[in-house]
Design an enzyme around this catalytic site. Structure first.
Site: not given
Ligand SMILES: Cc1ncc(COP(=O)(O)O)c(C=O)c1O
Length: 363
Positions: A34, A253, A301
């Site tokens: 993801k 800055y 930036m």
């Molecule tokens: C529902 C779910 N499962 C699995 C994972 C994977 O977790 P990790 O990156 O800690 O292995 C995540 C990560 O955010 C998650 O939200």
């Protein structure tokens, strides 16, 4: 010559980490890709793992299409499930598995003709109170929605404190979840990277591997090196300016840093618009010419400034590593007061990703 700021993705490290984390016991591993594979590029990562991994996971349905367009064929678990009826209607054709966590989603899927329904898994809230049905509600829903168990339903839950293996809340969540797992005898999908490492024998059918696969440590008390994980991303930039600064003069800055001695300051072409955290304080390490050098002054930036007084022969166009093979991303995240997940996902689209090519065998 174009700007040399880039994120180099290491496919062999992804493969190594995936193999390292995958439990030898019955579980099968889902690679969590993801958020564009935590910033590494979902298609790049899925391609690198294609021969090792039988299933991927994303957060939302929109993240499936680019994988299919790139020819990735494995089923993709959508961890947040559908956001509307259209997500439900499209899922079967795209070989997506929808994780259902609320009654609206369940109603959408119940109204779909069985022939059009995708595979559906059920999210159980074992204590995190973020997504999912309570254990009792889930047991009741499984009884009232027979179609759920007439297809390959898997019970999914997520741990709140898996990065702290000794936290008693892990056991509390596991016990709560076990109640429905035992009552229904359905396959389960429970462990993230941390839980997979700490209890490889406990989690049954599926585990979900994210951060460890990208080479950062999933555990609060162990480094990636201790866990034999390799960095999957090296973030680099180059020196674009060099200045001799006299003792007492300021850099950057707000004049937030003043030279405690006559110093040589290198300006590096990366800043918070590229995803380098603005919160990194003076002293945050970078690596140049094989040596660590400290960030000094504010992150701008498009640029940062580093103190290279003690490093011989630093020159314009020298490569600087912000994190990666020579500098663990976890260490930089700690300096910035955050976690490695945030650092890699925030590398911005201005930073090209390049994929490291496999070293050729000597002829
Ligand atoms: C529902 C779910 N499962 C699995 C994972 C994977 O977790 P990790 O990156 O800690 O292995 C995540 C990560 O955010 C998650 O939200």
């Amino acid at each position: 010559m174009s700007r040399q700021t880039r994120a180099i993705i290491h496919p062999q490290a992804l493969q190594h980490n995936f193999a390292r984390l995958q439990p030898s016991l019955p579980s099968r591993a889902i690679a969590v890709i993801k958020a564009d594979a935590y910033g590494h590029g979902a298609v790049t990562v899925a391609t690198a793992l294609s021969d090792l991994c039988t299933c991927f996971a994303v957060a939302i349905c929109d993240e499936v299409r680019p994988l299919r367009d790139a020819g990735i064929t494995q089923p993709v678990v959508v961890l947040e499930g559908p956001h509307d009826m259209q997500d439900c209607q499209m899922a079967k054709a795209s070989n997506s598995i929808l994780v259902v966590h609320n009654t609206v989603q369940l109603d959408w899927l119940t109204t779909l003709p069985a022939s059009q329904r995708p595979e559906v898994w059920l999210k159980v809230d074992s204590g995190m109170h973020r997504l999912g049905f309570s254990v009792d509600d889930a047991i009741a829903l499984l009884a009232s929605h027979e179609w759920l168990t007439e297809q390959p339903c898997v019970l999914v839950t997520h741990f709140a404190c898996a990065d702290e293996p000794d936290n008693p809340f892990n056991t509390a969540q596991f016990d709560a979840f076990n109640r429905i797992a035992a009552a229904t005898n359905l396959p389960v999908c429970v462990a993230n990277s941390a839980a997979t490492l700490t209890h490889p024998d406990q989690w049954g059918a599926w585990c979900r591997l994210g951060i460890g696969m990208y080479g950062a440590s999933p555990l609060a008390n162990k480094t990636a090196a201790q866990l034999e994980l390799q960095a999957a991303m090296t973030l680099q930039a180059e020196v674009i300016g060099l200045h001799n600064v006299k003792k007492g003069e300021s850099v950057g800055y707000s004049q937030s840093w003043k030279a405690p001695r006559d110093s040589v300051i290198a300006t590096v072409g990366i800043g918070y618009a590229d995803g380098y955290p603005r919160h990194c304080p003076t002293g945050t390490p970078v690596v140049i010419r094989g040596h660590r050098a400290p960030l000094v002054g504010r992150v701008s930036m498009d640029m940062i400034t580093i103190d290279v007084t003690d490093i011989p022969d630093v020159a314009l166009q020298d490569t600087v590593e912000l994190w990666g093979r020579q500098l663990p991303v976890d260490e930089v995240a700690q300096c910035a007061g955050t976690i490695s997940y945030e650092l890699t996902t925030r590398v911005s689209t201005r930073v090209p990703r390049t994929v490291e090519q496999a070293a050729r065998d000597n002829p």
